[in-house]
Every structure is written in C-alpha cells, then in structure tokens.
Motif scaffolding. Structure first.
Motif, mmCIF file in Angstrom:
data_model
loop_
_atom_site.group_PDB
_atom_site.id
_atom_site.type_symbol
_atom_site.label_atom_id
_atom_site.label_comp_id
_atom_site.label_asym_id
_atom_site.label_seq_id
_atom_site.Cartn_x
_atom_site.Cartn_y
_atom_site.Cartn_z
ATOM 1 N N UNK A 288 -26.426 37.043 9.480
ATOM 2 C CA UNK A 288 -27.014 38.234 9.260
ATOM 3 C C UNK A 288 -25.963 39.281 9.436
ATOM 4 N N UNK A 289 -25.162 39.407 10.178
ATOM 5 C CA UNK A 289 -23.989 40.371 10.522
ATOM 6 C C UNK A 289 -23.142 40.388 9.343
ATOM 7 N N UNK A 290 -22.846 39.223 8.537
ATOM 8 C CA UNK A 290 -22.219 38.825 7.524
ATOM 9 C C UNK A 290 -22.774 39.592 5.963
ATOM 10 N N UNK A 291 -23.998 39.498 6.297
ATOM 11 C CA UNK A 291 -24.873 40.095 5.135
ATOM 12 C C UNK A 291 -25.250 41.489 5.550
ATOM 13 N N UNK A 292 -24.478 42.354 6.341
ATOM 14 C CA UNK A 292 -24.478 43.707 6.453
ATOM 15 C C UNK A 292 -26.034 44.041 7.012
ATOM 16 N N UNK A 293 -26.889 43.167 7.664
ATOM 17 C CA UNK A 293 -28.135 43.468 8.302
ATOM 18 C C UNK A 293 -27.801 43.991 9.565
ATOM 19 N N UNK A 294 -28.274 45.340 10.085
ATOM 20 C CA UNK A 294 -28.167 46.093 11.323
ATOM 21 C C UNK A 294 -28.815 45.314 12.515
ATOM 22 N N UNK A 295 -28.010 44.943 13.271
ATOM 23 C CA UNK A 295 -28.421 44.218 14.678
ATOM 24 C C UNK A 295 -27.641 44.872 15.757
ATOM 25 N N UNK B 299 -34.730 46.393 5.354
ATOM 26 C CA UNK B 299 -34.078 45.243 5.962
ATOM 27 C C UNK B 299 -34.726 44.306 6.021
ATOM 28 N N UNK B 300 -35.978 43.922 6.158
ATOM 29 C CA UNK B 300 -36.738 42.708 6.196
ATOM 30 C C UNK B 300 -36.238 41.999 4.840
ATOM 31 N N UNK B 301 -36.425 42.453 3.731
ATOM 32 C CA UNK B 301 -36.435 42.000 2.396
ATOM 33 C C UNK B 301 -34.917 41.519 2.232
ATOM 34 N N UNK B 302 -33.682 42.374 2.579
ATOM 35 C CA UNK B 302 -32.422 42.139 2.545
ATOM 36 C C UNK B 302 -32.345 40.660 3.322
ATOM 37 N N UNK B 303 -32.608 40.821 4.616
ATOM 38 C CA UNK B 303 -32.405 39.616 5.375
ATOM 39 C C UNK B 303 -32.890 38.362 4.801
ATOM 40 N N UNK B 304 -34.144 38.431 4.394
ATOM 41 C CA UNK B 304 -34.581 37.152 3.793
ATOM 42 C C UNK B 304 -33.856 36.945 2.408
ATOM 43 N N UNK B 305 -33.468 37.853 1.699
ATOM 44 C CA UNK B 305 -32.809 37.738 0.589
ATOM 45 C C UNK B 305 -31.403 36.850 0.753
ATOM 46 N N UNK C 41 -42.052 34.386 5.923
ATOM 47 C CA UNK C 41 -41.232 34.912 7.071
ATOM 48 C C UNK C 41 -41.499 36.049 7.913
ATOM 49 N N UNK C 42 -41.255 35.782 9.151
ATOM 50 C CA UNK C 42 -41.688 37.025 9.913
ATOM 51 C C UNK C 42 -40.382 37.709 10.537
ATOM 52 N N UNK C 43 -40.285 38.885 10.015
ATOM 53 C CA UNK C 43 -39.036 39.449 10.575
ATOM 54 C C UNK C 43 -39.306 40.728 11.731
ATOM 55 N N UNK C 44 -38.866 40.542 13.074
ATOM 56 C CA UNK C 44 -39.170 41.231 14.082
ATOM 57 C C UNK C 44 -37.862 42.260 14.146
#
Ligand code: ATP
Ligand code: MG
Ligand code: MG
Length: 392
Positions: free
Chosen positions: A112-119, A249-255, A263-266
């Motif tokens: 997810x970090x590689x895909x620039x999702x904030x963590x 954030x949720x949709x980008x992560x699933x993409x 998919x459940x995104x917490x």
C-alpha cells in the motif's frame, strides 16, 4: 436463473450471511470448513458441503472440482493451491495474489505504501534488536503486531514503555513473524466497504464509524456522524470532504489489488483530519453487517453479484441511519441485548448458531435502523448498557 456454482472457503458467520443472500437468488453455494454444522452450513444442510480445513490443499482441490467460482469468507486460507488452480483456469475471487498479500499485514502495508496510500509508519521486527529500535523510532506506546493469522486484535500487543520491550515478543504467539507500527493517535475509526465486479465496475458503501473495545469491533454507526459514537447525538453527517477522502483512500487501495468481490477497508481518522488506512479485509466485513437492513443491496449479495459478474446493486442507504452492536460471548449475559431487542422497533437480531460460547467470541449482532441517528442511539442504548453498564 444463475446456474454457475460457487464454492466458499470458510463457513463462519460471514459465510452464513453470504449463504442467506445466495439462497434468495437460487445461487448454489458449497462450503468448505471443518465443522459439519458450521454457521453457514446450518442454513443449507441438504447441500453436500465439504468437511475439512480451508488450509488443506487436497480439500480445496476437492471443492474446486465441484464448483465454477471459488471465493473466501476468511483470508487465512492456503493460497499456493489457489494459485495453481487459477493458473489452470479456475475463477477465484478475489485473486490468490490479493489474498496472499493481505494475509501478511506487513507485506500488505509495504504494497500500500508503494501505491501512496497513507499509513502509520511500520518497521519489520525479525528480532529483539528490531523491537527495541521500534521503541526508539516510534516512542511509546507503539503497536507490536503479528504479521499473519491476526484477527479481533489477537495478534496485537501495545508496547507502553521501555519496560515492556523485553517481554513484548512473548506476549504474541510463539514463532509468529512480527512488525511494529507507530501509534495512531486517532480521533475515531472509520470503514468503507468497496465492491468490485469481475466486469471492473466499482461501487463503495457509505463511510461508517467503527467503535472497538479491547481491539474487537463493538459498535458500527452508519453513516458516520459528526457526533461521536453512542454519546453523539448530532444528526449531522461528516463533512463531504472527510467522506470523500475516506472513500478515495479506500477505492485507491482496492484499485491497487486484483480480483473481484467485496473488500472491507479499515481507517483511522486522525485528530488533524488526516486519514490513514489501517488494514484491508478481502471479503465481506463486520463493519458492513448493517448493509443487510440499511442499504438497497447488502455487502453479501453484492459480493456474490461481483464474483459472478452480475450487475451490482445500489450501495446507497435506504434508511436515514443505522447502528450495529456485536454480541460477544459473555457467559450467562451473552444474550441480554437480544432479549431486549424483541421489544425495540427497528432492531433485527442475527444469531450465528455457534454452539460454544467462549468469552469474546462473536455470537451474533443486532442492527438497528431509524429515521435519525438520534433515534438509532435511543434504540441502541438500552441494549448496549445491558451488555456493559459502563458504556454510557
Ligand atoms: P480485525 O478483527 O479487524 O481483523 P486485527 O486483529 O487484524 O483486527 P487491527 O485491525 O490491526 O487488528 O487492530 C485492531 C484495533 O487495534 C484497531 O481497530 C485499532 O482500534 C487498534 N489499532 C491497531 N493498530 C493501531 C495503531 N497503529 N495505533 C493505534 N491503535 C491501533
Ligand atoms: Mg485484521
Ligand atoms: Mg482490523
């Protein structure tokens, strides 16, 4: 109607609710799980289900031979055999690669970090030295997490001080690989269910607030409100900016992941308004139980529609507000809230048919709907207090 057969790895409560949706649509569902009377199998006992582990390659192959599409209600399955099946042309959703990635929380975070999702920042902890380095880098408290086989907070240990460092490792299962996470000083927790069809169509459900107790999901409020949890009386939904950012954030992560299904995104909503992703479940999720009573199409039905390439149903809410209370095993008091629910308008009880009631085990849930969040709070409160008077 649908003639393709679906096989599912896991027959717990999530499988049971998938089975409810499958039954309504005449979709044949075959379940692989150890118990002959697992929660999902109970609902469709005439079907010849499989008895065995969803980690057993031979059993998964046996299931694959009788169905057209394979899916999961739990991510802790054998993915090697699923990869072989996929290579031989079997339809598996979500893809074995996605399930394998999510199984390892640290790999999931790196991806997810590689895909620039904030963590929240994380650090691999292969040895004691690394755990101590996490203390230096993150300060206290920080979260030490099992990379694999985690659920209901069971793979997490809060390292509160330098004192805690030396026996932190022993607090988690022996031999399980670990990583550390910076403590997220969140204002509250949010979740979004995202559904993607094999056709590529993507829809997301409303942003909900999840309230955890002892790291187990306790309450869910949909849609998320400005007012907080049970004490929140505001009927003002979050600013569209927070909702839009959470959904993005949720949709980008699933993409960034392959395969169809729900998919459940917490997520964590930080005090400064930033949104960090906590983790993804590659399947229907506890925070989406409310969709059965409160949305046009439940997450369970949309999961089936998605993996079969049927048109997705609307994810919009059909009531103004809803709340969900998990019924966790608590000895003789376990079902107190369910008894009250008989007399509460808008309350629907779901019990999972689990024979053994261990402390903290998810035995059922109650969803409440109402014309306003205030009404939902008023209806939920007596049931929440019956379970724990301290919750007021
Ligand atoms: P699930 O049952 O949702 O699969 P899990 O066992 O995988 O849970 P997590 O989702 O990692 O565990 O964590 C459980 C809860 O612990 C979170 O919902 C949150 O309340 C808290 N938590 C997790 N990570 C952090 C963190 N980095 N900082 C603060 N709190 C955290
Ligand atoms: Mg988890
Ligand atoms: Mg979680």
């Amino acid at each position: 109607m649908e003639s393709r057969k679906v096989g599912i790895l896991g027959g717990g409560q999530l499988g049971r609710m998938v089975q409810e949706a499958a039954s309504r649509l005449n979709i044949s569902l075959t379940i692989l799980d150890e118990p002959i009377d697992s929660p999902a199998k109970q609902l469709n006992a005439l079907q010849s289900h499989l008895q065995g582990s969803f980690k057993d390659p031979a059993k998964i192959l046996e299931l694959a031979a009788t169905v057209d599409v394979i899916t999961v209600e739990i991510e802790h399955v054998d993915t090697e055999v699923l990869k072989q099946l996929e290579a031989s042309g079997k339809s598996i959703h979500p893809t074995p690669a996605t399930i394998a990635l999510i199984q390892d929380k640290f790999l999931q975070k790196q991806h997810l970090a590689q895909h620039h999702i904030p963590l929240a920042d994380s650090l691999d902890c292969p040895d004691q030295e690394a755990i101590e380095r996490a203390g230096e880098q993150f300060g206290f408290p920080f979260m030490l997490k099992a990379k694999t086989m985690a659920y209901d907070g069971k793979g997490n240990y809060v390292v509160r001080s330098a004192e805690d460092l030396k026996d932190a490792r022993s607090k988690l299962a022996v031999g399980v690989p670990l990583y550390a996470e910076r403590w997220a000083r969140f204002d509250r927790e949010l979740a979004v269910m995202v559904v993607r069809s094999v056709t590529g169509e993507v829809q997301s459900y409303p942003v909900v607030e999840t309230v955890h107790k002892n790291s187990i999901c306790h309450l869910v409020f949909a849609p998320a409100q400005v007012g907080r949890g049970l004490t929140g009386t505001s009927d003002e939904t979050f600013s569209t900016s927070i909702q839009d950012r959470a959904r993005k954030v949720a949709e980008d992560a699933i993409a960034s992941l392959s395969g169809a299904g729900v998919f459940g995104v917490e997520m964590f909503l930080m005090k400064d308004g930033e949104i960090l992703l906590n983790e993804i479940a590659p399947r229907p999720h506890n925070s989406g139980h409310y969709t059965i009573e409160a949305c046009h199409t439940s997450q369970y039905e949309n999961h089936l529609r998605a993996i079969l390439g049927l048109p997705l149903g609307s994810t919009a809410m059909k009531v103004q507000a809803s709340g969900m209370l998990n019924i966790l095993g608590a000895g003789k008091d376990t079902y107190l809230a369910c008894e009250l629910a008989y007399g509460i308008p808008g309350a629907t009880t779901h019990l999972y048919g689990k024979k053994e009631c261990k402390a903290g085990r998810k035995m059922g849930h109650i969803t409440v709907v109402g014309d306003s969040m205030q009404e939902v709070h008023d209806r939920l409160l007596p049931m929440v207090l019956a379970m724990d008077p301290k919750d007021e």
